[in-house]
Design a protein around this motif. Structure first.
Motif, PDB file in Angstrom:
ATOM      1  N   ASP A 584      42.429  69.354  34.211  1.00 14.95           N
ATOM      2  CA  ASP A 584      42.248  70.714  33.711  1.00 14.95           C
ATOM      3  C   ASP A 584      40.793  71.006  33.330  1.00 14.95           C
ATOM      4  O   ASP A 584      40.521  72.011  32.668  1.00 14.95           O
ATOM      5  N   ASP A 585      39.874  70.163  33.740  1.00 14.22           N
ATOM      6  CA  ASP A 585      38.442  70.325  33.466  1.00 14.22           C
ATOM      7  C   ASP A 585      38.112  70.262  31.977  1.00 14.22           C
ATOM      8  O   ASP A 585      37.014  70.653  31.567  1.00 14.22           O
ATOM      9  N   SER A 586      39.036  69.781  31.154  1.00 10.40           N
ATOM     10  CA  SER A 586      38.768  69.720  29.720  1.00 10.40           C
ATOM     11  C   SER A 586      37.876  68.540  29.355  1.00 10.40           C
ATOM     12  O   SER A 586      37.218  68.551  28.314  1.00 10.40           O
ATOM     13  N   HIS A 587      37.839  67.519  30.220  1.00  8.19           N
ATOM     14  CA  HIS A 587      37.070  66.315  29.941  1.00  8.19           C
ATOM     15  C   HIS A 587      36.392  65.814  31.207  1.00  8.19           C
ATOM     16  O   HIS A 587      36.801  66.145  32.329  1.00  8.19           O
ATOM     17  N   LEU A 588      35.366  65.010  30.982  1.00  2.00           N
ATOM     18  CA  LEU A 588      34.701  64.286  32.059  1.00  2.00           C
ATOM     19  C   LEU A 588      34.709  62.808  31.698  1.00  2.00           C
ATOM     20  O   LEU A 588      34.435  62.445  30.551  1.00  2.00           O
ATOM     21  N   ILE A 589      35.030  61.964  32.661  1.00  2.00           N
ATOM     22  CA  ILE A 589      35.000  60.517  32.478  1.00  2.00           C
ATOM     23  C   ILE A 589      33.792  59.970  33.225  1.00  2.00           C
ATOM     24  O   ILE A 589      33.552  60.338  34.374  1.00  2.00           O
ATOM     25  N   SER A 590      33.025  59.090  32.584  1.00  2.00           N
ATOM     26  CA  SER A 590      31.892  58.448  33.247  1.00  2.00           C
ATOM     27  C   SER A 590      31.975  56.940  33.057  1.00  2.00           C
ATOM     28  O   SER A 590      32.460  56.450  32.028  1.00  2.00           O
ATOM     29  N   LEU A 591      31.507  56.215  34.072  1.00  2.00           N
ATOM     30  CA  LEU A 591      31.541  54.753  34.055  1.00  2.00           C
ATOM     31  C   LEU A 591      30.128  54.203  34.046  1.00  2.00           C
ATOM     32  O   LEU A 591      29.286  54.626  34.845  1.00  2.00           O
ATOM     33  N   GLY A 592      29.877  53.235  33.160  1.00  2.00           N
ATOM     34  CA  GLY A 592      28.651  52.460  33.224  1.00  2.00           C
ATOM     35  C   GLY A 592      28.845  51.320  34.204  1.00  2.00           C
ATOM     36  O   GLY A 592      29.965  50.816  34.368  1.00  2.00           O
ATOM     37  N   GLY A 593      27.773  50.897  34.859  1.00  2.00           N
ATOM     38  CA  GLY A 593      27.892  49.813  35.816  1.00  2.00           C
ATOM     39  C   GLY A 593      27.962  48.470  35.128  1.00  2.00           C
ATOM     40  O   GLY A 593      29.020  48.032  34.687  1.00  2.00           O
ATOM     41  N   LYS A 594      26.828  47.820  34.961  1.00  2.00           N
ATOM     42  CA  LYS A 594      26.812  46.478  34.406  1.00  2.00           C
ATOM     43  C   LYS A 594      27.127  46.449  32.920  1.00  2.00           C
ATOM     44  O   LYS A 594      27.447  45.391  32.380  1.00  2.00           O
ATOM     45  N   ALA A 596      29.648  47.919  31.700  1.00  2.00           N
ATOM     46  CA  ALA A 596      31.121  47.923  31.687  1.00  2.00           C
ATOM     47  C   ALA A 596      31.704  48.937  30.708  1.00  2.00           C
ATOM     48  O   ALA A 596      32.790  48.738  30.171  1.00  2.00           O
ATOM     49  N   SER A 597      30.988  50.026  30.459  1.00  2.00           N
ATOM     50  CA  SER A 597      31.447  51.004  29.471  1.00  2.00           C
ATOM     51  C   SER A 597      32.144  52.185  30.131  1.00  2.00           C
ATOM     52  O   SER A 597      31.839  52.556  31.269  1.00  2.00           O
ATOM     53  N   ILE A 598      33.094  52.767  29.406  1.00  2.00           N
ATOM     54  CA  ILE A 598      33.811  53.969  29.838  1.00  2.00           C
ATOM     55  C   ILE A 598      33.634  55.021  28.752  1.00  2.00           C
ATOM     56  O   ILE A 598      33.986  54.785  27.593  1.00  2.00           O
ATOM     57  N   PHE A 599      33.082  56.177  29.121  1.00  2.00           N
ATOM     58  CA  PHE A 599      32.879  57.274  28.173  1.00  2.00           C
ATOM     59  C   PHE A 599      33.798  58.433  28.542  1.00  2.00           C
ATOM     60  O   PHE A 599      33.906  58.803  29.713  1.00  2.00           O
ATOM     61  N   GLN A 600      34.420  59.003  27.528  1.00  2.00           N
ATOM     62  CA  GLN A 600      35.227  60.209  27.706  1.00  2.00           C
ATOM     63  C   GLN A 600      34.518  61.354  27.002  1.00  2.00           C
ATOM     64  O   GLN A 600      34.375  61.357  25.783  1.00  2.00           O
ATOM     65  N   TRP A 601      34.040  62.325  27.790  1.00  2.00           N
ATOM     66  CA  TRP A 601      33.299  63.475  27.274  1.00  2.00           C
ATOM     67  C   TRP A 601      34.194  64.697  27.241  1.00  2.00           C
ATOM     68  O   TRP A 601      34.924  64.958  28.192  1.00  2.00           O
ATOM     69  N   ARG A 602      34.122  65.452  26.157  1.00  2.00           N
ATOM     70  CA  ARG A 602      34.821  66.732  26.092  1.00  2.00           C
ATOM     71  C   ARG A 602      33.901  67.827  26.623  1.00  2.00           C
ATOM     72  O   ARG A 602      32.723  67.884  26.269  1.00  2.00           O
ATOM     73  N   VAL A 603      34.428  68.685  27.484  1.00  2.00           N
ATOM     74  CA  VAL A 603      33.668  69.823  27.985  1.00  2.00           C
ATOM     75  C   VAL A 603      33.836  70.965  26.995  1.00  2.00           C
ATOM     76  O   VAL A 603      34.951  71.438  26.761  1.00  2.00           O
ATOM     77  N   VAL A 604      32.743  71.375  26.367  1.00  2.00           N
ATOM     78  CA  VAL A 604      32.797  72.444  25.363  1.00  2.00           C
ATOM     79  C   VAL A 604      32.077  73.666  25.901  1.00  2.00           C
ATOM     80  O   VAL A 604      31.173  73.563  26.735  1.00  2.00           O
ATOM     81  N   GLY A 605      32.494  74.854  25.401  1.00  2.00           N
ATOM     82  CA  GLY A 605      31.945  76.107  25.900  1.00  2.00           C
ATOM     83  C   GLY A 605      30.524  76.349  25.446  1.00  2.00           C
ATOM     84  O   GLY A 605      29.915  75.556  24.737  1.00  2.00           O
ATOM     85  N   GLY A 606      29.972  77.469  25.876  1.00  2.00           N
ATOM     86  CA  GLY A 606      28.599  77.821  25.535  1.00  2.00           C
ATOM     87  C   GLY A 606      28.444  78.153  24.071  1.00  2.00           C
ATOM     88  O   GLY A 606      29.399  78.142  23.287  1.00  2.00           O
ATOM     89  N   GLY A 607      27.209  78.466  23.656  1.00  2.00           N
ATOM     90  CA  GLY A 607      26.927  78.745  22.252  1.00  2.00           C
ATOM     91  C   GLY A 607      26.394  77.528  21.556  1.00  2.00           C
ATOM     92  O   GLY A 607      26.011  76.539  22.167  1.00  2.00           O
ATOM     93  N   SER A 608      26.393  77.565  20.227  1.00  2.00           N
ATOM     94  CA  SER A 608      25.821  76.465  19.448  1.00  2.00           C
ATOM     95  C   SER A 608      26.713  75.244  19.520  1.00  2.00           C
ATOM     96  O   SER A 608      27.935  75.340  19.537  1.00  2.00           O
ATOM     97  N   MET A 609      26.085  74.072  19.554  1.00  2.00           N
ATOM     98  CA  MET A 609      26.815  72.818  19.577  1.00  2.00           C
ATOM     99  C   MET A 609      27.318  72.468  18.193  1.00  2.00           C
ATOM    100  O   MET A 609      26.711  72.835  17.189  1.00  2.00           O
ATOM    101  N   PRO A 610      28.462  71.751  18.092  1.00  2.00           N
ATOM    102  CA  PRO A 610      28.898  71.241  16.795  1.00  2.00           C
ATOM    103  C   PRO A 610      27.827  70.348  16.186  1.00  2.00           C
ATOM    104  O   PRO A 610      27.084  69.683  16.890  1.00  2.00           O
ATOM    105  N   ARG A 611      27.754  70.341  14.844  1.00  2.00           N
ATOM    106  CA  ARG A 611      26.709  69.582  14.182  1.00  2.00           C
ATOM    107  C   ARG A 611      26.781  68.095  14.520  1.00  2.00           C
ATOM    108  O   ARG A 611      25.755  67.447  14.736  1.00  2.00           O
TER     109      ARG A 611
END
Length: 625
Positions: A584-594, A596-611
């Motif tokens: 649903d495009d709510s998140h992005l998953i990224s993989l580190g190579g060596k 071995a890390s997995i990051f789960q990013w939340r896709v947030v809308g425009g405007g000011s970022m949370p503190r």
């Protein structure tokens, strides 16, 4: 590349940043496979640990994470101040142009940096560090990874260096202040225990003598017990107690403080003693490598009880006592466990242990699949942030894809073999082989009737599974062979149409890193290998890129202007190998190579970022100074 006929090329139009941003929501795994001091407890009730360039502050009972993202290269060690709030963390030099060895002293409540120390002084990396406790944490001791392993003492209030000396040419694995006298410091490492006397700008070393006891290859951990004695754990499975004795002025000189000698030998483990932890009640917990045992000892080192850690988690590399008396342990297989010796342990965080490449997101649920060189296949629940299940592959996994139904998934291996797994029964349904070279990509068509298998033998193998192909008018397949450095991925037709005739084709998904719609993601002067993975959002508005410079990018789609701007996100400590949006495009998953890390990013809308995000991440345009 041919311009689609429905696109007007406005050369004067300035490419824009997307209004959406990424906010790091969850990090899977921790760096336990090769880090000894990577797990500590905070006054807030959070447990703090690290992986790649990220320090994670995890509240176990609440199931939340916060992230400190100011490090520019892989973190090697951390220490918590006696107040339980301030933290010191050290990084390696790495390969990134901004990666230089340094230590940050920072506030774990606000994530604000208090001091940056050692920039330009430390060499190669920061190996270990420790706060003093006798004087309310006024001092920090640091050992770097230079040839001489320089030992230095710093003022934590001013952030200034007080004293320094060359320690040894051998690796130093751990350092600690005497808890009642900051003038005494102990370091341990390869075949040595060193007792230091610190006075003003002078550091004086006295070597520990093993005498009749077998000299270990490595002394891997140490702590001070309640009586002021030093306990060391070594590669021979021994816990040695070094007791204080009167100073010998003939060897140390006048003014020398007390020294230490071995007063007790305790056979503790089969294989190495990897960690020691002093509990608040005075007892001690040790962990073994080969035997994977946790042992609870009395203050006099009489064994009270023990518990073996299941093999699937590996041996215990680091131990901390939680706010409720529970034990928190970090393992060599990059897992974080919580529990007790009486009731056992349950995993809080789990991760991979070797280079990652394979990633697939479920077509209708917040579930994703990863596989890598550790031969582990893992299915993750993105809502619960947990490992749903996993299995061991016969060979390393490089690529994966879910069937549109979500009921099965295909995984491609390094040997040219690929397998189909049932997601409910977790059984292998079939195994096939195409050539003997590694597979770079597997893709199901949108209706699931075709499976395309892309191999490093430069052939795409297409299997009929009962339906039609992947492009919306079912005449072409998309090939992405960017999984290996040196390859230049491209779009190939099936022979019935050339590229000009297919310029208006609408693709159901877009993961090919070359094409008119995405050529703006490439940096100027690139050799064609800098981008490892690309993913377009399902909503056709965003494109994310994983590059060789440890960065995740977020562009506006289509990205068909040179030098297109992007939001740039750090955190991975190695080349980023793969990115995918969730269903649903709510998140992005990224993989580190060596790393071995997995990051789960939340896709947030425009405007000011949370503190919290502004304090712990940055983009290329609005990075914090």
């Amino acid at each position: 590349m041919y311009i689609p006929s429905n696109i007007q090329n406005h050369d004067d139009q300035k490419p824009e940043l997307p209004s959406e941003r990424l906010q790091l929501e969850w990090v899977y795994g921790c760096r336990g496979r090769d880090s000894r001091c990577h797990l500590r407890a905070l006054q807030s009730g959070e447990v703090i640990y690290f992986t790649a360039c990220v320090i994670v502050l995890c509240h176990v009972t609440r199931g939340t994470q916060r992230h400190f993202l100011r490090h520019t290269d892989c973190i090697r060690c951390l220490a918590v101040h006696p107040d339980g709030v301030r933290v010191a963390s050290g990084q390696t030099a790495g390969v990134d142009k901004d990666g230089k060895p340094m230590v940050y002293i920072w506030d774990s409540c606000t994530l604000l940096i208090l001091h940056q120390i050692g920039l330009g002084f430390f060499e190669r990396g920061v190996g270990c560090l420790a706060f003093s406790t006798a004087d309310s944490g006024s001092f920090l001791c640091v050992v770097d990874d230079s040839n001489e392993h320089v030992l230095s003492v710093w003022d934590t209030v001013r952030g200034s260096k007080i004293a320094e000396t060359k320690c040894t040419n051998e690796p130093v694995l751990c350092v600690a202040f005497n808890p009642v006298d900051s003038g005494n410091i102990v370091t341990v490492g390869k075949s040595h225990v060193h007792f230091w006397t610190w006075s003003g700008v002078t550091l004086t070393k006295k070597q520990g003598i093993f005498g009749k006891y077998k000299k270990p290859r490595y002394v891997q951990c140490l702590l001070f017990d309640r009586t002021g004695d030093v306990l060391t754990g070594d590669s021979e499975g021994q816990i040695l107690t070094w007791g204080r004795s009167a100073a010998d002025t003939r060897t140390l000189g006048r003014g020398a403080k007390d020294t230490y000698q071995i007063v007790r030998h305790t056979r503790a483990h089969d294989g190495s003693v990897l960690s020691l932890c002093a509990l608040r009640g005075g007892s001690v917990v040790s962990s073994g490598g080969k035997d994977r045992r946790l042992v609870l000892w009395s203050e006099t080192l009489s064994q009270i009880k023990e518990r073996e850690i299941p093999e699937q988690f590996g041996a215990v590399r680091s131990i901390a006592e939680g706010s409720g008396g529970e034990l928190l342990v970090g393992t060599t297989k990059n897992a974080l466990l919580s529990g007790s010796l009486e009731l056992g342990f349950t995993p809080i965080i789990q991760g991979h242990t070797d280079e990652l490449w394979g990633l697939a997101t479920h077509p209708s649920q917040n579930i994703f699949l990863t596989c890598g060189h550790d031969k582990q296949l893992c299915v993750w629940n993105g809502n619960e942030h947990t490992l749903s299940w996993g299995c061991v592959l016969e060979d390393p996994g490089l690529c994966a894809d879910f069937h549109p139904s979500g009921r099965v998934a295909c995984v491609g291996l390094t040997t040219g073999r690929w397998m189909v797994l049932d997601m409910l029964s977790r059984c292998t349904l079939s195994v096939h082989s195409d050539g003997n070279e590694q597979l770079s990509v597997v893709r199901y068509s949108t209706d699931g009737n075709f499976l395309a298998v892309g191999s490093h033998d430069n052939v795409i193998y297409i299997y009929n599974t009962g339906q039609r192909d992947r492009s919306r008018d079912s005449s072409q397949e998309e090939r992405d062979s960017s999984q290996e450095e040196g390859d230049s991925p491209h779009l190939e037709s099936d022979g019935s149409m050339n590229r000009y005739e297919s310029r208006d084709r609408e693709w159901a998904t877009y993961t090919c890193v070359l094409g008119y719609h995405v050529f703006g993601v490439w940096p100027e002067g690139s050799d064609g290998t800098d981008i490892n993975s690309l993913a377009r959002s399902r909503g056709l508005s965003l494109v994310s890129v994983a590059d060789d410079f440890c960065k995740v990018h977020l562009f506006r789609y289509p990205c068909n202007k040179p030098k297109a701007p992007s939001h740039v996100y750090s955190g991975h400590g190695s080349h980023v190998t793969n990115v995918r949006f969730t269903h649903d495009d709510s998140h992005l998953i990224s993989l580190g190579g060596k790393d071995a890390s997995i990051f789960q990013w939340r896709v947030v809308g425009g405007g000011s970022m949370p503190r919290s995000q502004s304090l712990s991440s940055s983009s290329s345009l609005d990075a914090a100074p």
